[in-house]
Design a protein around this motif. Structure first.
Motif, short mmCIF file in Angstrom:
data_model
loop_
_atom_site.label_atom_id
_atom_site.label_comp_id
_atom_site.label_asym_id
_atom_site.label_seq_id
_atom_site.Cartn_x
_atom_site.Cartn_y
_atom_site.Cartn_z
N MET A 78 -2.28 32.33 31.66
CA MET A 78 -1.92 32.59 30.27
C MET A 78 -2.97 31.92 29.38
O MET A 78 -3.83 31.20 29.87
N HIS A 83 0.99 29.70 35.62
CA HIS A 83 2.21 29.61 36.41
C HIS A 83 1.86 30.00 37.84
O HIS A 83 1.12 30.96 38.07
N TYR A 173 10.04 35.96 35.64
CA TYR A 173 9.56 35.21 34.47
C TYR A 173 8.03 35.19 34.45
O TYR A 173 7.42 35.46 33.42
N ILE A 174 7.42 34.91 35.60
CA ILE A 174 5.96 34.90 35.69
C ILE A 174 5.41 36.29 35.41
O ILE A 174 4.47 36.46 34.62
N ASN A 176 6.62 38.73 33.70
CA ASN A 176 6.80 39.18 32.32
C ASN A 176 6.28 38.20 31.27
O ASN A 176 6.45 38.44 30.08
N ASN A 177 5.64 37.12 31.70
CA ASN A 177 5.19 36.11 30.76
C ASN A 177 4.27 36.64 29.67
O ASN A 177 4.47 36.30 28.49
N ASN A 180 6.25 38.35 26.98
CA ASN A 180 7.13 37.43 26.25
C ASN A 180 6.38 36.26 25.61
O ASN A 180 6.98 35.26 25.25
N TRP A 181 5.07 36.40 25.45
CA TRP A 181 4.22 35.33 24.94
C TRP A 181 4.71 34.77 23.60
O TRP A 181 4.70 33.56 23.39
N ASP A 184 7.42 32.25 24.21
CA ASP A 184 7.17 31.23 25.21
C ASP A 184 7.11 29.85 24.56
O ASP A 184 6.43 29.64 23.56
N ASN A 187 3.69 28.41 24.16
CA ASN A 187 2.88 29.01 23.12
C ASN A 187 3.03 28.19 21.84
O ASN A 187 4.08 28.22 21.20
#
Length: 189
Positions: A78, A83, A173-174, A176-177, A180-181, A184, A187
């Motif tokens: 990311m 992750h 979760y990983i 779709n990270n 979903n930034w 997060d 973030n």
């Protein structure tokens, strides 16, 4: 916070009496210093790696190849963290010291070979050196001063995955990270 040799010592977040080279599935999060977005950016729900992010990706791919008794179920880079969902399948019974690129022997000797902490220390050391080296090459081309920057926060988050439902949640979760930034917690922007 405890004192050690008249200095403050950060207490370990690791599970007490757990051998982190033991067979298990581990969810690991490594975060950049000050949560700076130095590995790229999220565009249209996808992670776009910059030069630093490509260094991270290359070293992760090397790690996957050299750790034949580890299975990397899922991972993502990311803008300011990575992750990893790693399974140690079978501990290696060896007395050799694990090495990777140019990690210092002193760093390696203080950790158990083939452990999560050894992997994290080596990975952080190698990627920091490479990213700083890349910045120094760019700085020299611009007649700038030498660049030495701390890339990673000194600690990392780990979670031992204990059941399939937890594994599924973390895996997705990983995955779709990037989408979903904006929600997060890592973030900072």
């Amino acid at each position: 916070m405890a004192l050690f040799k008249n200095r403050y010592k950060t207490e370990s977040n690791r599970l007490k009496n757990w051998d982190y080279s033991r067979e298990a599935i581990y969810f690991i999060i490594l975060v950049t210093q000050n949560r700076e977005c130095i590995f790229g950016a999220i565009e249209a729900g996808k992670m776009i790696l910059n030069a630093n992010g490509k260094i991270i990706e290359t070293e992760l791919l090397k790690s996957i190849v050299i750790r034949e008794h580890w299975f990397f179920h899922n991972w993502i880079i990311m803008p300011n963290h990575i992750h990893l969902l790693i399974e140690i399948v079978s501990p290696i019974q060896t007395h050799d010291v694990e090495t990777h690129c140019s990690a210092s022997l002193q760093t390696i000797l203080s950790r158990k070979p083939n452990s999560i902490s050894s992997f994290v220390a080596i990975f952080k050391s190698v990627t920091t050196k490479q990213i700083n080296s890349q910045h120094n090459i760019n700085a020299l081309q611009c007649d700038s001063t030498e660049f030495q920057n701390k890339i990673w926060q000194s600690n990392y988050h780990d979670h031992i995955v204990r059941n399939y439902n937890s594994f599924e949640k973390i895996y997705h979760y990983i995955k779709n990270n990037p989408k979903n930034w904006n929600m997060d917690s890592i973030n900072s922007y």
